[in-house]
Design an enzyme around this catalytic site. Structure first.
Site, PDB file in Angstrom:
ATOM      1  N   HIS A 151       0.159  27.602  -5.081  1.00  0.00           N
ATOM      2  CA  HIS A 151       0.362  26.528  -6.054  1.00  0.00           C
ATOM      3  C   HIS A 151       1.861  26.357  -6.326  1.00  0.00           C
ATOM      4  O   HIS A 151       2.602  27.341  -6.425  1.00  0.00           O
ATOM      5  CB  HIS A 151      -0.373  26.868  -7.343  1.00  0.00           C
ATOM      6  CG  HIS A 151      -0.491  25.729  -8.314  1.00  0.00           C
ATOM      7  ND1 HIS A 151       0.563  25.342  -9.112  1.00  0.00           N
ATOM      8  CD2 HIS A 151      -1.518  24.902  -8.610  1.00  0.00           C
ATOM      9  CE1 HIS A 151       0.180  24.317  -9.869  1.00  0.00           C
ATOM     10  NE2 HIS A 151      -1.079  24.032  -9.578  1.00  0.00           N
ATOM     11  N   GLU A 197       3.519  25.621  -8.973  1.00  0.00           N
ATOM     12  CA  GLU A 197       4.021  26.313 -10.163  1.00  0.00           C
ATOM     13  C   GLU A 197       4.182  27.794  -9.906  1.00  0.00           C
ATOM     14  O   GLU A 197       5.197  28.401 -10.297  1.00  0.00           O
ATOM     15  CB  GLU A 197       3.079  26.091 -11.349  1.00  0.00           C
ATOM     16  CG  GLU A 197       3.568  26.775 -12.618  1.00  0.00           C
ATOM     17  CD  GLU A 197       2.540  26.800 -13.729  1.00  0.00           C
ATOM     18  OE1 GLU A 197       2.515  27.806 -14.479  1.00  0.00           O
ATOM     19  OE2 GLU A 197       1.774  25.831 -13.869  1.00  0.00           O
ATOM     20  N   SER A 205      -6.024  20.202  -9.059  1.00  0.00           N
ATOM     21  CA  SER A 205      -5.520  20.457 -10.409  1.00  0.00           C
ATOM     22  C   SER A 205      -6.124  21.754 -10.932  1.00  0.00           C
ATOM     23  O   SER A 205      -7.317  21.830 -11.218  1.00  0.00           O
ATOM     24  CB  SER A 205      -5.897  19.299 -11.344  1.00  0.00           C
ATOM     25  OG  SER A 205      -5.691  19.648 -12.694  1.00  0.00           O
ATOM     26  N   ASN A 247      -5.802  23.370 -13.805  1.00  0.00           N
ATOM     27  CA  ASN A 247      -6.380  23.386 -15.151  1.00  0.00           C
ATOM     28  C   ASN A 247      -7.707  22.643 -15.186  1.00  0.00           C
ATOM     29  O   ASN A 247      -8.608  23.007 -15.944  1.00  0.00           O
ATOM     30  CB  ASN A 247      -5.382  22.813 -16.173  1.00  0.00           C
ATOM     31  CG  ASN A 247      -5.256  21.313 -16.125  1.00  0.00           C
ATOM     32  OD1 ASN A 247      -6.001  20.591 -16.781  1.00  0.00           O
ATOM     33  ND2 ASN A 247      -4.315  20.809 -15.341  1.00  0.00           N
TER      34      ASN A 247
END
Length: 427
Positions: free
Chosen positions: A191, A193, A337, A339
């Site tokens: 990912h 992040e 995504s 989250n």
């Protein structure tokens, strides 16, 4: 109008850059882009749901919306700054490092505005198309320190939309590395992040990290720690070679479990399932204590809750909604995504759950839905018929932090339409 003078690069950035080429507070054009953003991303049915205490009932069909959903502050800021950048530089080439957020609709809008998406390359992105005269937007996830240095060297304008919650994790990981702790990061190693967060340890020559996806992978680490201390864990323990092979793509260069699991600091990708991040931190600390004693744990282990408040709020709101009688949940958000995936996983524990990337996945004419099955590995499926067209039905709706309101509203409209209700008549 707000002050449009770009600010100096923050301490979390790998190095300072000239104020004329680094922008983190937008260009003071929020008012100018507000109408465009509202036209693109607002939703009438969502506004109506809010006004009606997050519930709409027509006949025997009820739609319930979780009280926290959709765009968070960090996402709103990132999209706002991207729109401001296009307005500020109408003639310049504008590039984006990856996706601004994980929502296909928002990213398609930026492509329509002429923003060029840079392709992934290794742990970062390919900046070969970028010149000093260009503009590069950094996404809400941030970029690695190597990417940042590459852009600094190019001398282009950098518009940094990195979320403040992500910056907080970076600071924590940097402190771990400075103090000689290996960062154990709960996240997905691939990912954006997580890659950006992990790179922060490289500010220090002896900095190291290890990324674990879930509790099962964390248990492999805990077992290894206890076995090294002479204890016999309840599960088979990986050899050093097997451990390195298992985490080859999820560990820093030169990582050695015999050396770098002695001092551990736990952090996380901000969008993971909050309760699992907290549980991993607690469990690793307990393993350290079992292996070497409480005094060793006190000296060699650190953990902090770095889940962002928006992620936590959306997960809490879903759990609150599921205390009610709900027949099924629809979760709207990009399939990549994190989250959104966490929200869908929470819902699936209690009711049938359909994670859709976009309302277009709901086919009203066929009464069908194409959705992402709740599983570790991405897999899509189709259900037809999907909804019963008669009898009482209570449908719960929520959305990931990168999902705009208009997409949530469109999903609500399609559910009503399948039930024979004209969304235009819902008032």
């Amino acid at each position: 109008m707000a002050n449009s003078t770009p600010e100096t690069a923050p301490a979390a950035s790998p190095t300072a850059v000239p104020a004329t080429t680094y922008v983190r507070k937008g260009f003071g054009l929020k008012a100018e882009v507000q109408d465009t953003l509202a036209a693109d991303y607002t939703g009438h049915l969502v506004d109506l749901l809010r006004a009606r205490d997050y519930a709409l009932t027509v006949g025997d069909t009820t739609i319930r919306l979780a009280r926290e959903f959709g765009f968070c502050y960090g996402v709103e800021r990132a999209v706002d700054y991207a729109y401001q950048t296009r307005l500020k530089f109408p003639e310049k080439r504008i590039f984006l490092a990856g996706e601004i957020i994980h929502n296909p609709h928002v990213n398609d809008k930026l492509r329509e505005m002429g923003v060029v998406f840079l392709a992934a390359s290794g742990k970062g992105f390919d900046y070969s198309p970028v010149g000093a005269q260009d503009v590069v937007i950094l996404p809400a996830f941030g970029v690695t320190i190597q990417d940042f240095q590459t852009l600094r060297d190019l001398g282009c304008v950098i518009v940094d939309t990195t979320c403040g919650s992500v910056l907080n994790v970076w600071k924590r990981v940097e402190v771990y590395a400075r103090d000689g702790y290996t960062s154990l990061i709960h996240g997905k190693y691939y990912h954006e992040e997580t890659r950006a967060t992990a790179s922060q340890v490289e500010k220090y020559a002896k900095g190291h990290y290890l990324v674990v996806r879930d509790m099962a992978e964390a248990e492999l680490v805990m077992d290894y720690i206890e076995a090294r201390a002479g204890r016999t864990p309840p599960r088979p323990v990986l050899s050093r070679e097997a451990f390195l092979d298992r985490f080859a793509v999820a560990a820093s260069d030169g990582f050695d479990p015999d050396v770098h699991l002695d001092r551990i600091g736990v952090a996380n990708q901000t969008t993971m399932l909050a309760r699992e991040s907290l549980a991993i931190g607690a469990a690793v600390g307990e393993a350290m204590a079992r292996a070497y004693g409480e005094s060793h744990k006190a000296e060699h282990f650190r953990t902090f809750d770095t889940i962002c408040s928006a992620t936590q709020d959306r997960q809490d709101a879903v759990l609150e909604l599921l205390r009610e009688p709900i027949d099924l949940m629809v979760v709207v958000g990009g399939y990549n995504s994190s989250n959104t995936i966490s929200l869908a996983a929470l819902c699936a524990e209690q009711v049938p759950t359909y994670h859709i990337a976009d309302p277009d996945e709901i086919d009203v004419a066929l009464n069908a839905v194409r959705y992402r099955r709740i599983a570790r590995h991405h897999a899509e499926d189709t259900m037809q018929p999907w909804l019963g067209v008669t009898g009482p039905l209570r449908v719960g709706i929520t959305a990931g932090a990168s999902t705009p309101n208009n997409k949530i509203g469109q999903a609500v409209a399609r559910v009503f339409a399948i039930r024979g209700i004209d969304p235009a008549d819902v008032t």
